[in-house]
Scaffold this motif. Structure first.
Motif, PDB file in Angstrom:
ATOM      1  N   UNK A  39      19.598 -12.251 -50.738  1.00  0.00           N
ATOM      2  CA  UNK A  39      19.297 -13.414 -51.435  1.00  0.00           C
ATOM      3  C   UNK A  39      18.137 -13.019 -52.387  1.00  0.00           C
ATOM      4  N   UNK A  40      18.358 -13.561 -53.565  1.00  0.00           N
ATOM      5  CA  UNK A  40      17.280 -13.356 -54.449  1.00  0.00           C
ATOM      6  C   UNK A  40      16.650 -14.620 -55.149  1.00  0.00           C
ATOM      7  N   UNK A  41      15.450 -14.927 -55.531  1.00  0.00           N
ATOM      8  CA  UNK A  41      15.364 -16.200 -56.382  1.00  0.00           C
ATOM      9  C   UNK A  41      14.396 -16.059 -57.120  1.00  0.00           C
ATOM     10  N   UNK A  42      14.186 -16.561 -58.351  1.00  0.00           N
ATOM     11  CA  UNK A  42      13.190 -16.459 -59.445  1.00  0.00           C
ATOM     12  C   UNK A  42      12.838 -17.926 -59.845  1.00  0.00           C
ATOM     13  N   UNK A  43      12.019 -18.377 -59.623  1.00  0.00           N
ATOM     14  CA  UNK A  43      11.413 -19.722 -59.691  1.00  0.00           C
ATOM     15  C   UNK A  43      10.950 -20.116 -60.779  1.00  0.00           C
ATOM     16  N   UNK A  44      10.689 -19.302 -61.804  1.00  0.00           N
ATOM     17  CA  UNK A  44       9.977 -19.515 -63.135  1.00  0.00           C
ATOM     18  C   UNK A  44       8.752 -20.160 -63.150  1.00  0.00           C
ATOM     19  N   UNK A  45       7.892 -20.404 -61.666  1.00  0.00           N
ATOM     20  CA  UNK A  45       6.805 -21.091 -61.690  1.00  0.00           C
ATOM     21  C   UNK A  45       5.857 -19.924 -61.390  1.00  0.00           C
ATOM     22  N   UNK A  81      11.059 -12.816 -63.148  1.00  0.00           N
ATOM     23  CA  UNK A  81      12.087 -11.950 -62.656  1.00  0.00           C
ATOM     24  C   UNK A  81      12.508 -12.502 -61.581  1.00  0.00           C
ATOM     25  N   UNK A  82      13.836 -12.093 -60.972  1.00  0.00           N
ATOM     26  CA  UNK A  82      14.229 -12.291 -60.004  1.00  0.00           C
ATOM     27  C   UNK A  82      13.880 -11.680 -58.979  1.00  0.00           C
ATOM     28  N   UNK A  83      13.491 -11.903 -57.761  1.00  0.00           N
ATOM     29  CA  UNK A  83      12.962 -10.989 -56.893  1.00  0.00           C
ATOM     30  C   UNK A  83      13.687 -11.336 -55.674  1.00  0.00           C
ATOM     31  N   UNK A  84      13.855 -10.105 -54.565  1.00  0.00           N
ATOM     32  CA  UNK A  84      14.793 -10.188 -53.446  1.00  0.00           C
ATOM     33  C   UNK A  84      13.541 -10.755 -52.334  1.00  0.00           C
ATOM     34  N   UNK A 121      11.307  -6.611 -54.116  1.00  0.00           N
ATOM     35  CA  UNK A 121      11.733  -5.892 -55.302  1.00  0.00           C
ATOM     36  C   UNK A 121      12.427  -6.546 -56.357  1.00  0.00           C
ATOM     37  N   UNK A 122      12.128  -6.498 -57.615  1.00  0.00           N
ATOM     38  CA  UNK A 122      13.024  -7.140 -58.571  1.00  0.00           C
ATOM     39  C   UNK A 122      14.529  -6.774 -58.522  1.00  0.00           C
ATOM     40  N   UNK A 123      15.315  -7.808 -58.715  1.00  0.00           N
ATOM     41  CA  UNK A 123      16.740  -7.443 -58.366  1.00  0.00           C
ATOM     42  C   UNK A 123      17.221  -6.303 -59.323  1.00  0.00           C
ATOM     43  N   UNK A 124      16.489  -6.108 -60.562  1.00  0.00           N
ATOM     44  CA  UNK A 124      17.022  -5.053 -61.396  1.00  0.00           C
ATOM     45  C   UNK A 124      16.828  -3.549 -60.773  1.00  0.00           C
TER      46      UNK A 124
END
Length: 532
Positions: free
Chosen positions: A211-217, A225-228, A241-244
């Protein structure tokens, strides 16, 4: 009827007892223990159901020819699904005694027990079913192929249901634990782990999920960045880690596909991904692998589940942002107040770090240490009511001026005492008590020993330590050795002796905190050379 539960027969199936080279049984098998002193019963039973599958899992048979052998096998295999158990073996009640051993000694209430007997007179069904925790009772003569299939599948269905409930309970427990305390550092990760466990259990998925989430906050770990945040199985190494940076092409491809699919859901060849963008602008991904086709109910459950999980994470990120903002406001208030007394604003930050260090080494929890650390920054709030002429007087105070200084603890306490915030209430108590002494000669109430709350005793040590080791308007900083000598002398007098022992044993860690903040603020002027 049986087909509805994914029961399949294969023309080419492995022989009963097949195992890996190391002797272990594959995890994707239903373990069935046959307990009977007749060899023919073992042969006939395995022949009748050896080619069966239930929910895409084959059968693995374990064999015991006495109650004692069965006990040894059960002690070594905690995931046996069904026991096909003879009543009469080495004694007339060997089977019944084994039932009690399973339920009462092993405390195993998950395995399904099917009692079989060729001598029904030895164990009347009505008596046995009432007195023993068994799940079915059959005479051997009535177990035709069809009845055997129905008996085994019914037992497996019950076992699978019980295991699923237990896994769900564990997942829910993690969620409850994660939401219990806002100060818990890993609360987001624990929540993510809990919901993944629950999801994989409900849908009977593989253990590998992410599951990863990037809140933009601003409070997200890597903004933009979307982080696991949570992962299970082989993906666990990618947490934080970043999903990338997750080097699994199939997974990344599935996530890319999910962005453009209706409802954000993509599933092909057992690789499934869900993409959801919440109202706060956060982007959320869920990836998992399955060994079965998802039906409409599964998809509905996934949509509801993941939408709610995404909103829950949004709320947690928002709460964390509010918490961090509150901390910054408190720190800035405390530093602004310190500036009135011609003392470096880093005094409150050093004291806060000392407090956290002392609290943890005293044996308090991470949550209590963080609470005391934040609350300690307001320990001199009452000085706001002390005139500058008294607060910044370079020489000795008169008795009247000393009374004015002493009054600051009650004034600061009165400012905060009616707050509903746990942090502020803790700060109010620290303000009132941090000038009390272990021997009872402090102020304002003359408390002694354990009458002084541990938070106040800790702040007292941290505050005096910092005051002595840094320059004040009325004196230069003491040398490091002079400071430590003072605490040795005041052990059990001014200060809690246990806290003094912690300070002396951990002086290098305190020195590192002192250097970190002193160098930044330029507070080294007037400090003896042996301090550095």
């Amino acid at each position: 009827m049986i087909d509805d539960d994914a029961l399949l027969f294969k023309d080419e199936a492995p022989e009963p007892g097949e195992s890996r080279a190391d002797g272990s049984i594959p995890q994707d098998r239903w373990k069935i223990l046959i307990v009977d002193d007749e060899v023919d019963v073992h042969s006939v039973t395995t022949y009748m159901i050896k080619d069966m599958e239930y929910h895409n899992k084959k059968f693995e048979f374990l064999h015991a020819y006495s109650g004692q052998e069965a006990r040894q096998i059960l002690a070594g295999h905690h995931d046996i699904a069904v026991v096909l158990l003879d009543v009469v073996m080495e004694t007339d009640d060997s089977g019944l005694q084994l039932v009690r051993y399973i339920r009462e000694v092993l405390n195993n209430h998950t395995v399904r027990i099917v009692l079989r007997t060729g001598q029904p007179g030895k164990a009347p069904p009505a008596k046995v079913i009432l007195e023993y925790d068994i799940n079915d009772y059959r005479e051997k003569t009535e177990l035709t192929l069809e009845r055997m299939l129905v008996t085994v599948i019914s037992a497996l269905r019950s076992y699978n249901f019980i295991v699923t409930l237990e896994n769900n309970r564990k997942g829910l427990r993690k969620i409850i634990d994660a939401s219990g305390d806002i100060f818990e550092r890993q609360s987001l990760e624990k929540l993510g782990s809990g919901v993944l466990d629950q999801l994989t259990s409900i849908l009977q998925l593989h253990e590998d999920a992410l599951y990863s989430h990037s809140s933009g906050l601003a409070v997200s770990k890597i903004q933009g960045q979307s982080v696991v945040l949570a992962a299970t199985g082989k993906f666990s190494q990618y947490v934080d880690q970043p999903i990338g940076e997750v080097k699994i092409a199939l997974m990344r491809g599935a996530l890319d596909q999910a962005r453009s699919c209706p409802h954000g859901f993509y599933c092909e060849s057992g690789k499934c991904a869900w993409y959801f963008k919440s109202q706060t602008g956060s982007e959320n991904f869920l990836y998992f692998e399955i060994a079965k086709e998802l039906d409409e109910d599964d998809r509905d459950l996934l949509e509801l589940f993941f939408t709610n999980v995404s909103l829950a994470f949004d709320n947690l990120f928002l709460n964390r942002g509010i918490e961090e903002s509150q901390k910054e406001i408190i720190y800035h208030m405390a530093e602004a107040m310190e500036c009135r007394s011609d003392e470096t604003g880093s005094h409150v930050r050093r004291v806060a770090e000392y407090v956290r260090l002392l609290a943890l080494k005293y044996g308090l929890s991470e949550e209590e240490a963080e609470m005391f650390k934040l609350a300690s920054t307001l320990h001199d709030l009452g000085k706001i009511g002390v005139p500058d002429a008294v607060l910044n007087k370079p020489g000795p105070l008169t008795p009247e001026e000393y009374q004015i200084i002493q009054a600051h603890v009650r004034q600061g306490h009165e400012l905060l005492t009616n707050s509903g915030s746990p942090v502020i209430r803790t700060a109010a108590r620290i303000i009132l008590e941090h000038h009390e002494r272990w021997d009872g000669r402090g102020y304002p109430r003359g408390l002694n020993g354990d009458e002084i709350h541990i938070s106040s005793r800790i702040v007292s040590v941290a505050d005096v330590f910092d005051a002595l080791s840094n320059r004040r308007i009325y004196r230069e900083a003491w040398s490091w050795e002079d400071v430590l000598t003072y605490f040795r002398e005041q052990r059990g007098k001014h200060f809690d002796p246990r806290l003094v022992d912690i300070l002396l044993a951990s002086q290098e860690e305190f020195r590192r905190v002192w250097l970190q903040y002193s160098e930044v603020t330029g507070a080294l002027s007037g400090v003896s050379s042996d301090m550095v």
